[in-house]
Scaffold this motif. Structure first.
Motif, mmCIF file in Angstrom:
data_model
loop_
_atom_site.group_PDB
_atom_site.id
_atom_site.type_symbol
_atom_site.label_atom_id
_atom_site.label_comp_id
_atom_site.label_asym_id
_atom_site.label_seq_id
_atom_site.Cartn_x
_atom_site.Cartn_y
_atom_site.Cartn_z
ATOM 1 N N TYR A 9 19.881 93.267 104.137
ATOM 2 C CA TYR A 9 19.996 93.052 105.581
ATOM 3 C C TYR A 9 21.053 93.958 106.213
ATOM 4 O O TYR A 9 21.087 94.099 107.425
ATOM 5 C CB TYR A 9 20.365 91.593 105.871
ATOM 6 C CG TYR A 9 19.282 90.610 105.534
ATOM 7 C CD1 TYR A 9 18.282 90.289 106.449
ATOM 8 C CD2 TYR A 9 19.244 89.981 104.297
ATOM 9 C CE1 TYR A 9 17.286 89.382 106.144
ATOM 10 C CE2 TYR A 9 18.259 89.065 103.980
ATOM 11 C CZ TYR A 9 17.275 88.769 104.907
ATOM 12 O OH TYR A 9 16.302 87.867 104.601
ATOM 13 N N CYS A 10 21.919 94.538 105.380
ATOM 14 C CA CYS A 10 23.026 95.352 105.876
ATOM 15 C C CYS A 10 22.774 96.837 105.658
ATOM 16 O O CYS A 10 22.011 97.242 104.785
ATOM 17 C CB CYS A 10 24.321 94.955 105.162
ATOM 18 S SG CYS A 10 24.862 93.287 105.532
ATOM 19 N N LEU A 17 25.080 94.108 109.673
ATOM 20 C CA LEU A 17 23.650 93.818 109.632
ATOM 21 C C LEU A 17 22.841 94.900 110.336
ATOM 22 O O LEU A 17 23.229 95.384 111.413
ATOM 23 C CB LEU A 17 23.375 92.469 110.299
ATOM 24 C CG LEU A 17 23.926 91.257 109.570
ATOM 25 C CD1 LEU A 17 23.854 90.017 110.464
ATOM 26 C CD2 LEU A 17 23.170 91.021 108.276
ATOM 27 N N ARG A 18 21.737 95.285 109.720
ATOM 28 C CA ARG A 18 20.810 96.207 110.375
ATOM 29 C C ARG A 18 20.344 95.549 111.668
ATOM 30 O O ARG A 18 20.029 94.366 111.682
ATOM 31 C CB ARG A 18 19.607 96.480 109.479
ATOM 32 C CG ARG A 18 19.952 97.184 108.183
ATOM 33 C CD ARG A 18 18.696 97.295 107.308
ATOM 34 N NE ARG A 18 19.012 97.725 105.984
ATOM 35 C CZ ARG A 18 18.956 98.991 105.564
ATOM 36 N NH1 ARG A 18 18.599 99.940 106.399
ATOM 37 N NH2 ARG A 18 19.267 99.283 104.318
ATOM 38 N N ASN A 19 20.294 96.327 112.733
ATOM 39 C CA ASN A 19 19.985 95.741 114.033
ATOM 40 C C ASN A 19 19.164 96.701 114.884
ATOM 41 O O ASN A 19 19.097 97.899 114.597
ATOM 42 C CB ASN A 19 21.273 95.334 114.741
ATOM 43 C CG ASN A 19 22.206 96.511 114.947
ATOM 44 O OD1 ASN A 19 22.062 97.268 115.892
ATOM 45 N ND2 ASN A 19 23.163 96.674 114.028
ATOM 46 N N GLU A 33 25.984 90.661 119.947
ATOM 47 C CA GLU A 33 25.248 89.477 119.494
ATOM 48 C C GLU A 33 25.636 88.270 120.331
ATOM 49 O O GLU A 33 24.772 87.495 120.768
ATOM 50 C CB GLU A 33 25.544 89.233 118.014
ATOM 51 C CG GLU A 33 24.780 88.088 117.413
ATOM 52 C CD GLU A 33 25.136 87.897 115.955
ATOM 53 O OE1 GLU A 33 25.893 86.949 115.654
ATOM 54 O OE2 GLU A 33 24.650 88.679 115.115
ATOM 55 N N TYR A 67 17.537 91.293 115.724
ATOM 56 C CA TYR A 67 17.151 91.351 114.318
ATOM 57 C C TYR A 67 15.650 91.178 114.155
ATOM 58 O O TYR A 67 15.072 90.209 114.644
ATOM 59 C CB TYR A 67 17.878 90.269 113.518
ATOM 60 C CG TYR A 67 19.378 90.330 113.669
ATOM 61 C CD1 TYR A 67 20.074 91.483 113.316
ATOM 62 C CD2 TYR A 67 20.094 89.256 114.174
ATOM 63 C CE1 TYR A 67 21.458 91.553 113.460
ATOM 64 C CE2 TYR A 67 21.477 89.317 114.312
ATOM 65 C CZ TYR A 67 22.150 90.466 113.957
ATOM 66 O OH TYR A 67 23.517 90.542 114.095
ATOM 67 N N GLU A 68 15.033 92.096 113.405
ATOM 68 C CA GLU A 68 13.583 92.007 113.184
ATOM 69 C C GLU A 68 13.209 90.786 112.354
ATOM 70 O O GLU A 68 12.077 90.332 112.391
ATOM 71 C CB GLU A 68 13.045 93.285 112.541
ATOM 72 C CG GLU A 68 13.522 93.516 111.135
ATOM 73 C CD GLU A 68 12.961 94.783 110.514
ATOM 74 O OE1 GLU A 68 12.844 94.811 109.281
ATOM 75 O OE2 GLU A 68 12.648 95.732 111.246
ATOM 76 N N TRP A 69 14.149 90.212 111.645
ATOM 77 C CA TRP A 69 13.902 89.045 110.801
ATOM 78 C C TRP A 69 14.242 87.733 111.511
ATOM 79 O O TRP A 69 14.268 86.673 110.881
ATOM 80 C CB TRP A 69 14.677 89.148 109.484
ATOM 81 C CG TRP A 69 16.097 89.609 109.671
ATOM 82 C CD1 TRP A 69 16.568 90.890 109.529
ATOM 83 C CD2 TRP A 69 17.222 88.811 110.073
ATOM 84 N NE1 TRP A 69 17.923 90.922 109.819
ATOM 85 C CE2 TRP A 69 18.340 89.653 110.148
ATOM 86 C CE3 TRP A 69 17.376 87.460 110.357
ATOM 87 C CZ2 TRP A 69 19.597 89.209 110.515
ATOM 88 C CZ3 TRP A 69 18.631 86.999 110.727
ATOM 89 C CH2 TRP A 69 19.728 87.881 110.799
ATOM 90 N N ARG A 74 15.776 83.614 105.028
ATOM 91 C CA ARG A 74 16.520 84.682 104.355
ATOM 92 C C ARG A 74 16.025 84.825 102.912
ATOM 93 O O ARG A 74 15.519 83.864 102.314
ATOM 94 C CB ARG A 74 18.028 84.416 104.392
ATOM 95 C CG ARG A 74 18.474 83.223 103.622
ATOM 96 C CD ARG A 74 19.988 83.001 103.730
ATOM 97 N NE ARG A 74 20.304 81.630 103.432
ATOM 98 C CZ ARG A 74 20.431 81.140 102.206
ATOM 99 N NH1 ARG A 74 20.300 81.925 101.151
ATOM 100 N NH2 ARG A 74 20.700 79.858 102.026
ATOM 101 N N GLU A 135 21.755 85.167 109.341
ATOM 102 C CA GLU A 135 22.837 85.111 110.328
ATOM 103 C C GLU A 135 22.374 84.194 111.454
ATOM 104 O O GLU A 135 21.185 84.045 111.697
ATOM 105 C CB GLU A 135 23.137 86.514 110.873
ATOM 106 C CG GLU A 135 24.115 86.578 112.018
ATOM 107 C CD GLU A 135 25.516 86.120 111.656
ATOM 108 O OE1 GLU A 135 26.213 85.611 112.551
ATOM 109 O OE2 GLU A 135 25.945 86.248 110.489
#
Length: 190
Positions: A9-10, A17-19, A33, A67-69, A74, A135
């Motif tokens: 995720y990072c 975190l990838r964003n 955020e 976040y795409e997720w 998780r 997250e």
């Protein structure tokens, strides 16, 4: 700070975190955020059956811009301090059990103020231990609890919540002591 091993995720070599904005600075991401989720919290939340899908929809609603997720379970093991959250391979089963119990409890309707506070604290504690998302669990949990309390006829007033006391109560509940959390929820009922 969360501890995670091999966190996809990072961004590589970081804890950021990838964003969607490709922000690589942790503080800048945290500030954005907060701003974006606060704006989403001011919008109407998705309607639902107060079930697992509804909880996921609340998380998606809050975090969809970043976040795409958002709203998805998780896939990594996660801990914070001495708190080790539910392993990802068990999350979905635990959510089914938790929300099945909530349904059996008639979504906490028709309870006394004290009864509601106790059941809500137990529900929130278990939901936190499961820690469904990478997250944003706390914000999604609290937002869902507000929907649940409104539906149960026991609306909560966030103005009566001390965030530091709530955090301490959540930590204590993680280790089996729900008394402080129950008292905080009881005092928030309007």
């Amino acid at each position: 700070m969360y501890a995670v091993e091999d966190d996809p995720y990072c961004y590589p070599g970081s804890t950021v975190l990838r964003n969607a904005f490709d922000i690589r600075d942790g503080q800048v991401l945290e500030d954005l955020e907060s701003e974006l989720t606060t704006a989403r919290a001011d919008e109407p939340f998705p309607e639902g059956a107060l079930d697992e899908a509804h909880f996921r929809a609340v998380h998606f609603h809050l975090f969809q811009d970043l976040y795409e997720w958002a709203g998805e379970t998780r896939t990594v093991r996660l801990s914070k301090g001495e708190s080790h959250f539910c392993y990802p391979e068990h999350i979905d089963d635990q959510l089914v059990t938790l929300f099945g119990g909530l349904n059996s409890d008639n979504h906490l309707k028709d309870l006394t103020r004290d009864g509601f506070a106790k059941k809500a604290a137990a529900f929130l504690t278990t939901l936190n231990v499961i820690h469904t998302f990478r997250e944003g669990n706390g914000r999604a949990q609290l937002s869902f609890l507000l929907l649940l309390s409104e539906n149960a006829g026991r609306p909560l007033d966030l103005a009566h919540m001390d965030p530091a006391a709530m955090l301490e109560a959540m930590i204590a509940s993680f280790f089996g002591d729900e008394r402080s959390l129950t008292k905080i929820l009881y005092d928030m009922i309007v």
